[in-house]
Design an enzyme around this catalytic site. Structure first.
Site, mmCIF file in Angstrom:
data_model
loop_
_atom_site.group_PDB
_atom_site.id
_atom_site.type_symbol
_atom_site.label_atom_id
_atom_site.label_comp_id
_atom_site.label_asym_id
_atom_site.label_seq_id
_atom_site.Cartn_x
_atom_site.Cartn_y
_atom_site.Cartn_z
ATOM 1 N N GLN A 101 0.856 -1.187 0.000
ATOM 2 C CA GLN A 101 0.000 0.000 0.000
ATOM 3 C C GLN A 101 0.899 1.247 0.000
ATOM 4 O OE1 GLN A 101 -3.460 -0.064 2.645
ATOM 5 N NE2 GLN A 101 -3.059 -2.229 3.074
ATOM 6 N N LYS A 197 0.798 -9.627 -18.511
ATOM 7 C CA LYS A 197 -0.573 -10.140 -18.398
ATOM 8 C C LYS A 197 -1.549 -8.987 -18.542
ATOM 9 C CE LYS A 197 -0.538 -9.803 -13.404
ATOM 10 N NZ LYS A 197 -0.486 -10.369 -12.129
#
Length: 317
Positions: A101, A197
């Site tokens: 975070q 991806k």
């Protein structure tokens, strides 16, 4: 290396006692007698049972699962040492929780890594030592000296012992980890590939594109954290589909939450190699294709150098 030159103390929280003991053994310095226990309502109580006045104290504590308990333990240990007049307190966090975070992913969200950095600083730590931070810029969240150690020397030694490096391809499992993978590839003089991806539309499964020719190669996936293991397993499948000979993963922090161990065990990964920055669970210890390498010597050496006011960065030259 012994720490005879100056008074130095090692204090261990409950997050990874085995690693703390291995570091203490390397330094030939016994762990300082301390009690870290819970009251009936799970409040944490700490008592340092040796004199630490005027001493250089290193607190070894990973903020791994249960993250908040271990973080609170760390803060209370630091407070106890500060009130006991320790000269300098270094928080040694082999694994720094909340590191993912490190920015606002959307509106009205926290930057929890900065909050945790503030808590550690205000508790009274004078410096921080950690390993393979999720993002290097987290060092800037601390207003105290911060050493970010790298597990690369440990990984490189292991890779050289087990692989013919002339046929190795180092692979980053996503675009974000390219810098880390490139640094390791450079150390073993190997080429680099990247798994890209992407989701074409929300709700559709990810499409894996492999950038680089991996055919016939022994592929080594490199990353800092393996949590659910999904990305890793999918990346291994994509590489094997492109003709890779075998796929091994070297990941620093084995968070391995939920069904991750089962996922890795059932996968086509030849082996997942993690460090003991987080205490391996019983499931990890008995898994057929997960192996743990120790970083105790690396952290022990960094602690010794810090205590003796020597260079830590030269460990990684």
């Amino acid at each position: 290396m012994s720490a005879e030159n100056g008074p130095m103390k090692l204090v261990a929280g409950n997050s990874n006692r085995a690693l703390a003991e291995a570091i203490a053994a390397y330094l030939a310095t016994p762990l300082t007698k301390a009690v870290v226990r819970r009251f009936a309502d799970m409040e944490i109580f700490v008592e340092i049972q040796e004199n630490v006045r005027g001493q250089d104290v290193f607190v070894v504590q990973s903020t791994s699962f249960p993250t908040n308990d271990h973080l609170m333990e760390l803060l209370i240990i630091i407070d106890a040492l500060r009130r006991a007049s320790a000269k300098r307190i270094t928080a040694v966090l082999p694994y720094f929780g909340y590191a993912r975070q490190d920015r606002k992913p959307g509106p009205r969200t926290p930057i929890s890594a900065k909050l945790v950095a503030n808590l550690i600083t205000h508790a009274g730590a004078d410096r921080v030592m950690t390993l393979d931070l999720h993002a290097g810029q987290i060092q800037g969240f601390f207003d105290i000296p911060t050493d970010n150690l790298y597990s690369a020397p440990v990984m490189v030694r292991d890779i050289k012992e087990r692989f013919d490096t002339s046929n190795v391809m180092v692979v980053s499992p996503d675009v974000g980890g390219v810098v880390r993978a490139r640094a390791l590839a450079k150390r073993i003089d190997a080429q680099l590939a990247i798994v890209d991806k992407r989701r074409e539309r929300p709700g559709e499964s990810e499409v894996m594109n492999v950038i680089g020719n991996v055919e016939g190669r022994s592929c080594i996936l490199v990353d800092d954290i393996v949590d659910s293991g999904g990305t890793l397993v999918n990346a291994a499948d994509a590489l094997l589909a492109r003709g890779a000979k075998e796929v091994t993963a070297y990941i620093t922090h084995g968070v391995l939450s939920g069904g991750a161990v089962a996922r890795v065990t059932a996968s086509k990964l030849k082996e997942l190699v993690i460090t003991d920055s987080i205490l391996p669970t019983e499931a990890v210890r008995v898994a057929r294709n997960i192996r743990v390498v120790s970083i105790a010597t690396l952290i022990g050496e960094a602690i010794a150098r810090t205590a003796h006011e020597e260079s830590v960065s030269s460990l990684f030259d």
